[in-house]
Design a protein around this motif. Structure first.
Motif, mmCIF file in Angstrom:
data_model
loop_
_atom_site.group_PDB
_atom_site.id
_atom_site.type_symbol
_atom_site.label_atom_id
_atom_site.label_comp_id
_atom_site.label_asym_id
_atom_site.label_seq_id
_atom_site.Cartn_x
_atom_site.Cartn_y
_atom_site.Cartn_z
ATOM 1 N N SER A 185 2.775 12.771 3.771
ATOM 2 C CA SER A 185 1.954 13.915 3.213
ATOM 3 C C SER A 185 0.691 13.705 3.470
ATOM 4 O O SER A 185 0.171 12.441 3.617
ATOM 5 N N THR A 186 -0.132 14.635 3.955
ATOM 6 C CA THR A 186 -1.475 14.510 4.152
ATOM 7 C C THR A 186 -2.290 15.393 3.539
ATOM 8 O O THR A 186 -1.976 16.488 2.754
ATOM 9 N N TYR B 115 -7.700 3.048 -4.421
ATOM 10 C CA TYR B 115 -8.278 2.097 -3.014
ATOM 11 C C TYR B 115 -8.889 0.879 -3.541
ATOM 12 O O TYR B 115 -9.845 0.898 -4.088
ATOM 13 N N ARG C 274 0.880 -1.083 -0.070
ATOM 14 C CA ARG C 274 0.102 0.069 -0.036
ATOM 15 C C ARG C 274 0.866 1.291 0.005
ATOM 16 O O ARG C 274 1.924 1.605 0.381
ATOM 17 N N ASP C 275 0.345 2.347 -0.686
ATOM 18 C CA ASP C 275 1.212 3.413 -0.772
ATOM 19 C C ASP C 275 0.575 4.683 0.105
ATOM 20 O O ASP C 275 0.918 5.552 0.422
ATOM 21 N N THR C 276 -0.949 4.433 -0.046
ATOM 22 C CA THR C 276 -1.626 5.731 0.643
ATOM 23 C C THR C 276 -2.673 4.980 1.459
ATOM 24 O O THR C 276 -3.408 4.137 1.254
ATOM 25 N N THR D 58 -3.247 9.824 3.900
ATOM 26 C CA THR D 58 -2.027 10.203 4.298
ATOM 27 C C THR D 58 -1.000 8.942 3.547
ATOM 28 O O THR D 58 -1.381 7.975 3.293
ATOM 29 N N THR D 59 0.117 9.566 2.850
ATOM 30 C CA THR D 59 1.036 8.498 2.325
ATOM 31 C C THR D 59 1.641 7.675 3.486
ATOM 32 O O THR D 59 1.993 8.478 4.344
ATOM 33 N N TRP D 60 1.870 6.541 3.283
ATOM 34 C CA TRP D 60 2.554 5.695 4.064
ATOM 35 C C TRP D 60 4.049 5.938 4.438
ATOM 36 O O TRP D 60 4.524 5.810 5.461
ATOM 37 N N THR D 61 4.734 6.516 3.437
ATOM 38 C CA THR D 61 5.975 7.069 3.700
ATOM 39 C C THR D 61 6.042 8.457 3.089
ATOM 40 O O THR D 61 5.206 8.987 2.400
ATOM 41 N N ASP E 198 -1.081 1.688 -5.798
ATOM 42 C CA ASP E 198 -0.840 2.288 -6.855
ATOM 43 C C ASP E 198 -1.805 3.635 -7.028
ATOM 44 O O ASP E 198 -2.558 3.664 -8.306
ATOM 45 N N LEU E 199 -2.082 4.075 -6.054
ATOM 46 C CA LEU E 199 -2.865 5.244 -6.016
ATOM 47 C C LEU E 199 -4.362 4.917 -6.117
ATOM 48 O O LEU E 199 -5.442 5.961 -6.532
#
Length: 117
Positions: free
Chosen positions: A57-58, A104, A31-33, A51-54, A101-102
């Motif tokens: 960013s929110t 959900y 997951r990325d977000t 939020t991004t997981w790394t 990949d953005l």
């Protein structure tokens, strides 16, 4: 597969606070977000925050900006939604979702938040 379990919902008076939690398990590295959405009775699903997981960013919906705060604990694979100054219009089922990949792809079962006036 990623499994998501929300908790922390409940009944609160207007002006009160709640903190929602979303624990992720499974192939969490994919997951990325992580995002929060909500759906009130008779209404469409509404984006709340993400939020991004790394990187951390929110982003927030205008309706909750300044009142809600999203955060994450990477070690616990958990994302939180701190909700303050709650309003009756915040009443909804809140869902946690994980994006790959953005997009959900994975959703939790939802947790009810009810704000009384």
């Amino acid at each position: 597969q990623v499994q998501l379990v929300e908790s922390g919902g409940g009944l609160v008076q207007a002006g009160g606070s709640l903190r929602l939690s979303c624990a992720a398990s499974g192939r969490t590295s994919s997951r990325d977000t992580m995002g929060w959405f909500r759906q009130a009775p008779g209404s469409e699903l509404e984006f709340v925050s993400a939020t991004t997981w790394t990187g951390g960013s929110t982003i927030y919906a205008d309706s909750v900006k300044g009142r809600f705060t999203i955060s994450r604990d990477n070690a616990k694979n958990t994302v939180y939604l701190q909700m303050t100054s709650l309003k009756p219009e915040d009443t909804a089922v809140y869902y946690c979702a994980a994006a790959v990949d953005l997009s959900y792809k994975y959703w939790g079962q939802g947790t009810q938040v009810t704000v009384s006036s």
